[in-house]
Write a protein that holds these residues in place. Sequence first.
Motif, PDB file in Angstrom:
ATOM      1  N   UNK A 184       0.830  -1.204   0.000  1.00  9.93           N
ATOM      2  CA  UNK A 184       0.000   0.000   0.000  1.00  9.93           C
ATOM      3  C   UNK A 184       0.864   1.254   0.000  1.00  9.93           C
ATOM      4  N   UNK A 185       0.785   2.025  -1.066  1.00  8.90           N
ATOM      5  CA  UNK A 185       1.393   3.357  -1.172  1.00  8.90           C
ATOM      6  C   UNK A 185       2.886   3.360  -0.846  1.00  8.90           C
ATOM      7  N   UNK A 186       3.704   2.912  -1.805  1.00 12.17           N
ATOM      8  CA  UNK A 186       5.150   2.965  -1.664  1.00 12.17           C
ATOM      9  C   UNK A 186       5.604   4.419  -1.740  1.00 12.17           C
ATOM     10  N   UNK A 187       6.326   4.867  -0.693  1.00 13.39           N
ATOM     11  CA  UNK A 187       6.762   6.266  -0.629  1.00 13.39           C
ATOM     12  C   UNK A 187       8.112   6.478  -1.313  1.00 13.39           C
ATOM     13  N   UNK A 188       9.089   5.613  -0.990  1.00 14.28           N
ATOM     14  CA  UNK A 188      10.438   5.782  -1.503  1.00 14.28           C
ATOM     15  C   UNK A 188      11.052   4.425  -1.781  1.00 14.28           C
ATOM     16  N   UNK A 189      12.066   4.436  -2.649  1.00 13.28           N
ATOM     17  CA  UNK A 189      12.842   3.227  -2.924  1.00 13.28           C
ATOM     18  C   UNK A 189      14.317   3.601  -2.937  1.00 13.28           C
ATOM     19  N   UNK A 190      15.173   2.676  -2.479  1.00 14.05           N
ATOM     20  CA  UNK A 190      16.614   2.915  -2.452  1.00 14.05           C
ATOM     21  C   UNK A 190      17.331   1.603  -2.722  1.00 14.05           C
ATOM     22  N   UNK A 191      18.416   1.665  -3.500  1.00 17.43           N
ATOM     23  CA  UNK A 191      19.205   0.484  -3.783  1.00 17.43           C
ATOM     24  C   UNK A 191      20.254   0.307  -2.696  1.00 17.43           C
ATOM     25  N   UNK A 192      20.580  -0.953  -2.375  1.00 15.58           N
ATOM     26  CA  UNK A 192      21.612  -1.218  -1.382  1.00 15.58           C
ATOM     27  C   UNK A 192      21.664  -2.678  -1.005  1.00 15.58           C
ATOM     28  N   UNK A 193      22.885  -3.172  -0.683  1.00 17.90           N
ATOM     29  CA  UNK A 193      23.096  -4.557  -0.251  1.00 17.90           C
ATOM     30  C   UNK A 193      22.535  -5.569  -1.247  1.00 17.90           C
ATOM     31  N   UNK A 194      22.720  -5.294  -2.539  1.00 17.23           N
ATOM     32  CA  UNK A 194      22.302  -6.247  -3.553  1.00 17.23           C
ATOM     33  C   UNK A 194      20.809  -6.327  -3.766  1.00 17.23           C
ATOM     34  N   UNK A 195      20.073  -5.324  -3.334  1.00 16.31           N
ATOM     35  CA  UNK A 195      18.632  -5.343  -3.517  1.00 16.31           C
ATOM     36  C   UNK A 195      18.054  -3.944  -3.504  1.00 16.31           C
ATOM     37  N   UNK A 196      16.753  -3.867  -3.392  1.00 12.12           N
ATOM     38  CA  UNK A 196      16.055  -2.587  -3.366  1.00 12.12           C
ATOM     39  C   UNK A 196      15.227  -2.499  -2.095  1.00 12.12           C
ATOM     40  N   UNK A 197      15.361  -1.390  -1.385  1.00 11.35           N
ATOM     41  CA  UNK A 197      14.604  -1.147  -0.155  1.00 11.35           C
ATOM     42  C   UNK A 197      13.393  -0.292  -0.494  1.00 11.35           C
ATOM     43  N   UNK A 198      12.256  -0.660   0.053  1.00  9.89           N
ATOM     44  CA  UNK A 198      11.007   0.029  -0.235  1.00  9.89           C
ATOM     45  C   UNK A 198      10.366   0.479   1.074  1.00  9.89           C
ATOM     46  N   UNK A 199      10.131   1.774   1.164  1.00  8.51           N
ATOM     47  CA  UNK A 199       9.434   2.322   2.329  1.00  8.51           C
ATOM     48  C   UNK A 199       8.014   2.682   1.945  1.00  8.51           C
ATOM     49  N   UNK A 200       7.056   2.256   2.747  1.00  9.61           N
ATOM     50  CA  UNK A 200       5.656   2.468   2.392  1.00  9.61           C
ATOM     51  C   UNK A 200       4.954   3.363   3.407  1.00  9.61           C
ATOM     52  N   UNK A 201       3.747   3.738   3.057  1.00  3.34           N
ATOM     53  CA  UNK A 201       2.986   4.624   3.934  1.00  3.34           C
ATOM     54  C   UNK A 201       2.265   3.866   5.038  1.00  3.34           C
ATOM     55  N   UNK A 202       1.911   2.611   4.762  1.00  2.12           N
ATOM     56  CA  UNK A 202       1.121   1.853   5.735  1.00  2.12           C
ATOM     57  C   UNK A 202       1.736   0.502   6.110  1.00  2.12           C
ATOM     58  N   UNK A 203       2.649  -0.012   5.292  1.00  2.00           N
ATOM     59  CA  UNK A 203       3.123  -1.398   5.458  1.00  2.00           C
ATOM     60  C   UNK A 203       4.576  -1.514   5.879  1.00  2.00           C
ATOM     61  N   UNK A 204       5.195  -0.441   6.358  1.00  2.60           N
ATOM     62  CA  UNK A 204       6.551  -0.526   6.880  1.00  2.60           C
ATOM     63  C   UNK A 204       7.616  -0.606   5.804  1.00  2.60           C
ATOM     64  N   UNK A 205       8.686  -1.351   6.102  1.00  2.00           N
ATOM     65  CA  UNK A 205       9.870  -1.447   5.254  1.00  2.00           C
ATOM     66  C   UNK A 205       9.940  -2.834   4.615  1.00  2.00           C
ATOM     67  N   UNK A 206      10.265  -2.853   3.306  1.00  2.00           N
ATOM     68  CA  UNK A 206      10.372  -4.110   2.569  1.00  2.00           C
ATOM     69  C   UNK A 206      11.693  -4.139   1.814  1.00  2.00           C
ATOM     70  N   UNK A 207      12.141  -5.341   1.470  1.00  2.00           N
ATOM     71  CA  UNK A 207      13.359  -5.500   0.669  1.00  2.00           C
ATOM     72  C   UNK A 207      13.072  -6.434  -0.502  1.00  2.00           C
ATOM     73  N   UNK A 208      13.430  -5.970  -1.684  1.00  2.00           N
ATOM     74  CA  UNK A 208      13.300  -6.748  -2.913  1.00  2.00           C
ATOM     75  C   UNK A 208      14.695  -7.181  -3.324  1.00  2.00           C
ATOM     76  N   UNK A 209      14.975  -8.510  -3.326  1.00  2.00           N
ATOM     77  CA  UNK A 209      16.320  -8.972  -3.636  1.00  2.00           C
ATOM     78  C   UNK A 209      16.510  -9.184  -5.126  1.00  2.00           C
ATOM     79  N   UNK A 210      17.711  -9.646  -5.506  1.00  2.00           N
ATOM     80  CA  UNK A 210      18.047  -9.799  -6.923  1.00  2.00           C
ATOM     81  C   UNK A 210      17.186 -10.842  -7.611  1.00  2.00           C
ATOM     82  N   UNK A 211      16.617 -11.772  -6.846  1.00  2.49           N
ATOM     83  CA  UNK A 211      15.750 -12.811  -7.409  1.00  2.49           C
ATOM     84  C   UNK A 211      14.282 -12.387  -7.421  1.00  2.49           C
TER      85      UNK A 211
END
Length: 301
Positions: A27-54
């Motif tokens: 729900x409502x991704x606010x920002x994304x940042x690359x780091x540690x071989x993946x992508x970090x996603x900060x959202x408005x309602x669902x906290x912090x997520x990490x999308x890896x290379x796979x």
Amino acid sequence: LWLAGPKLWRVEAAGERVAFVAEWPIANVLHAARGDGGTWLGSEFDGLWRLDAERRLTVQETPMQARKVAVLEDARGTLWLGTDGFGLFRRPRAQVGGIGGPGTALASPTMAMTYDMAGQLWIGTLCAGLHLLRAGRLQSVALPGTDRGCVWSLYRDGDAMLVGYDNGYIARIAPDGSIQHWELPGETRLRAFLRDVDGTLYVGGTLGLYRRLRDGRFQREEAFDRTEVSTIVAARGGGLWIGSDQGALRWRGRIEQRIDTASGLASRFVRSIYEADDGLWIGTYGGGFSLLADERMRTYT
């Protein structure tokens, strides 16, 4: 190409056509940042997520369980987390390097490490003494009464450092370099320190649990007379968790709870304890680590 919005979209280009594929309903991704071989996603309602290379997406723990998170990675690889009402946090980039090596003091086993209030790293070795990493340089710290120099424990005590040795010797080193020291009877190997919310100092070792009295003397708690203490942590709701060779013990003037092999623990030799929202995590010697939650023990090896 990824687009962050009400959902997380992946953009696929085929000739002049562009397709938007809704991959995950965050729900409502606010920002994304690359780091540690993946992508970090900060959202408005669902906290912090990490999308890896796979392209596997996993939720990440956030400070204070913040649900609204903004993310930014700086030039040094540090991930900064902005929260709604809980402050700003940073997550340094994971790095592996070496200090010392063969032929140096740090070629000896390193049993204890911790940072002080100034961000300097203290290192205790067996049996090559105490060392301090300051401004990138390693220096030895000589203390009186420590001929063998076998350091088993370090504990940040306010702005000072407590050092525990294998002969019952305790040193408290202040920021100005001044030293207080005490000696416990019986040549006890000192494994753990804790100062509780009331300011009482507890010390654990091979000969049990000690408490420092108001007159400066150390008194051994009789309930731990034949118990080897390896860790001491504050318990939620008051009291202490004591990790020992008799399991994990809840202490509040007396032993109120005992978690051992009879409770389902894989080993009675407890080395670490962490009380979290999801239960009590217990690390053991020879039995992996276990989670006690809702009166059920799960073990991981």
